[in-house]
Design an enzyme around this catalytic site. Structure first.
Site, PDB file in Angstrom:
ATOM      1  N   GLY A 188       0.802  -1.221   0.000  1.00  0.00           N
ATOM      2  CA  GLY A 188       0.000   0.000   0.000  1.00  0.00           C
ATOM      3  C   GLY A 188       0.836   1.273   0.000  1.00  0.00           C
ATOM      4  N   HIS A 229      20.663   4.189  32.920  1.00  0.00           N
ATOM      5  CA  HIS A 229      21.397   5.441  32.803  1.00  0.00           C
ATOM      6  C   HIS A 229      22.694   5.180  32.064  1.00  0.00           C
ATOM      7  CE1 HIS A 229      23.010   9.356  33.843  1.00  0.00           C
ATOM      8  NE2 HIS A 229      24.136   8.749  34.201  1.00  0.00           N
TER       9      HIS A 229
END
Ligand code: NAI
Length: 485
Positions: free
Chosen positions: A41, A464
């Site tokens: 598509g 972190h």
């Protein structure tokens, strides 16, 4: 001869192909009717995928040219090889569309190339896409269920004459053979900003004309305003409150200079009053990106008794059933955001509901992403929506400037904003402008799917140093507890 299936899907975009694969997994005999030779598509062929390939490539070019010195990387002359960039894009598209072919084979899904049309009683005819004297007789298919997933096309308005020459849509803008000297983009939505960014990075002057007094309608206003400033700094010129009343191709004033035989002329008025918007703009290309309209022509809807709504969409119930028995619809042809992932969710929910009795789409947790640099991503309610609905909320906000990883990346623009219910603390909306916002938003979507509170997010350990720490910090900020600001 008529061929029988359990399911006929019309359209092989993210809605249709996902429905076909899921139905095949659940044991249905599936046919897919698609008029294009490649599957996938608009999204895979001329939308999301090729635009991301060009966004990635143009950003690398831009970085190589302007952004590496600060990292201590010295680069000599940087040249643009546009044909090579386009072949990268074409290869990415091919790999994706061929991938769907492989998945269809795996699922034993039968593919018909041509235009599918409903003719009643569970029947669909497939006419060769190239209609003409010599085209073969239409094939006739029959199934208990038919799913319409025909997607959408660029919306057109009178006065804007799209001819694919100087005035075109995203399809043309994905394949310009050289950067236009001056590109005028009509519409400051996702398509306009993404493709405007691509050509601006590759050297074009880009002017964005927008009817409203803001960019990215539907997105959080504060975040959109900050995004506009960043994009303007990158070189995009914005003319807000400007309605384009006409745009058409003209002969180039100096073809040898422009390198092409055509230019475009764009006339504008002010959005609110019919005051002429100044001198007409003469430019090299116009990209029309003023929204999309559902593809429902010549589908035989009137034959089976389906009436579209005033915006041309097919009305469906919560099971995606249309008013015609056995006919269902999903994706851009029905209401809701015109997004590939929304269509995919609907595909799975629709098919599973037939076969398992369950299937549901949470329309409150559908993310939207605009792949500019930095990216803009959001899920849930905006501040304006909460105010309009008189819902009391608390807001936490955290800038990428205060995030260690963002500093290391030299990508410190933007922020994360979390809106939580003032009474229950439940997260109602998350809006991110910043590096990899499109990936970061996934955590917010998952949190909302699980009905998380801002405290849940704030108490979740985040690695972190990562960009995702900005979400934790914004969640802490909902109750004034951010650590790093
Ligand atoms: P859009 O609806 O997002 O934005 C169109 C803009 O054009 C609006 O701001 C509107 O006010 C403006 N406009 C309309 N007529 C105008 C005129 N005559 N003069 C000046 N401005 C005018 O449409 P867009 O960007 O074409 O995207 C279409 C659809 O595709 C949207 O639903 C979008 O969400 C989806 N899409 C999503 C992407 C993504 O998620 N990254 C990428 C591309 C498309």
């Amino acid at each position: 001869m008529e061929q029988s299936f359990d399911l006929i899907v019309i359209g092989a975009g993210p809605g249709g192909y996902v429905a076909a694969i899921r139905a095949a997994q659940l044991g249905l005999k599936v046919a897919v009717v698609e008029k294009e030779s490649a599957l996938g598509g608009t999204c895979l062929r001329i939308g999301c995928i090729p635009s991301k390939a060009l966004l990635e490539a143009s950003e690398r070019y831009h970085q190589a040219k302007h952004g590496m010195a600060r990292f201590g990387v010295k680069i000599g002359a940087v040249d643009l090889d546009l044909p090579a960039m386009m072949s990268h894009k074409d290869m990415v598209v091919k790999a994706n569309t061929k991938g769907i072919e492989g998945l269809f084979k795996k699922g034993k899904i039968t593919r018909f190339q041509g235009h599918g049309k409903l003719v009643g009683n569970g029947r669909v005819t497939v006419t060769s896409a190239r209609t003409g004297e010599s085209s073969p007789a239409p094939e006739s298919l029959k199934a208990e269920r038919i799913l319409i997933a025909t997607g959408s096309k660029t919306a057109m308005v009178p006065g804007i004459e799209v001819d694919g020459l100087a005035v075109g849509t995203s399809t043309e803008a994905l394949s310009y053979t050289q950067p236009p000297g001056h590109l005028v983009v009509i519409g400051a939505g996702a398509i306009g900003l993404e493709l405007g960014s691509v050509w601006s990075r590759l050297g074009s002057r880009v002017t964005v004309l927008e009817f409203l007094d803001r960019i990215l309608p539907g997105m959080d206003r504060e975040i959109a305003a900050e995004a506009q400033k960043i994009l303007a700094k990158q070189g995009l010129e914005f003319r807000l409150g400007t309605r384009v009343k006409s745009a058409r191709t003209i002969a180039a004033s100096a073809p040898e200079q422009a390198g092409v035989g055509t230019q475009a002329r764009v006339e504008t008025t002010q959005a609110r009053v019919e005051i002429e918007g100044g001198e007409p703009i003469v430019c090299d290309k116009v990209l029309v990106a003023i929204g999309r309209a559902p593809n429902t022509e010549n589908l035989g809807l009137e034959i089976v008794g389906i009436q579209t709504d005033p915006r041309g969409r097919i009305p469906v119930d919560s099971a995606f059933a249309t008013s015609a028995p056995g006919v269902y619809a999903i994706g851009d042809v029905i209401a809701g955001p015109m997004l590939a992932h929304k269509a995919e969710e609907e595909a799975v929910a629709c098919v599973e509901r037939w076969l398992t009795g369950y299937g549901h789409v949470n329309y409150d947790a559908i993310p939207g992403v605009v792949y500019t640099h930095p990216e803009i991503a959001s899920v849930g309610k905006t501040e304006e929506e909460l105010q309009a609905a008189s819902i009391a909320y608390k807001k936490g906000s955290f800038p990428f400037l205060a995030n260690g990883r963002a500093r290391a990346l030299a990508e410190t623009e933007g922020r994360v904003k979390i809106l939580a219910d003032a009474a229950t603390d439940r997260i109602l909306g998350v809006h991110i402008l910043g590096p990899r916002a499109g990936d970061l938003i996934a955590e917010a979507v998952a949190a909302m799917e699980f009905g998380a509170s801002s405290e849940d997010l704030a108490r979740t350990c985040h690695a972190h140093p990562t960009l995702a720490e900005t979400l934790k910090e914004a969640a802490l900020g909902v109750h004034g507890r951010s650590i790093h600001i």
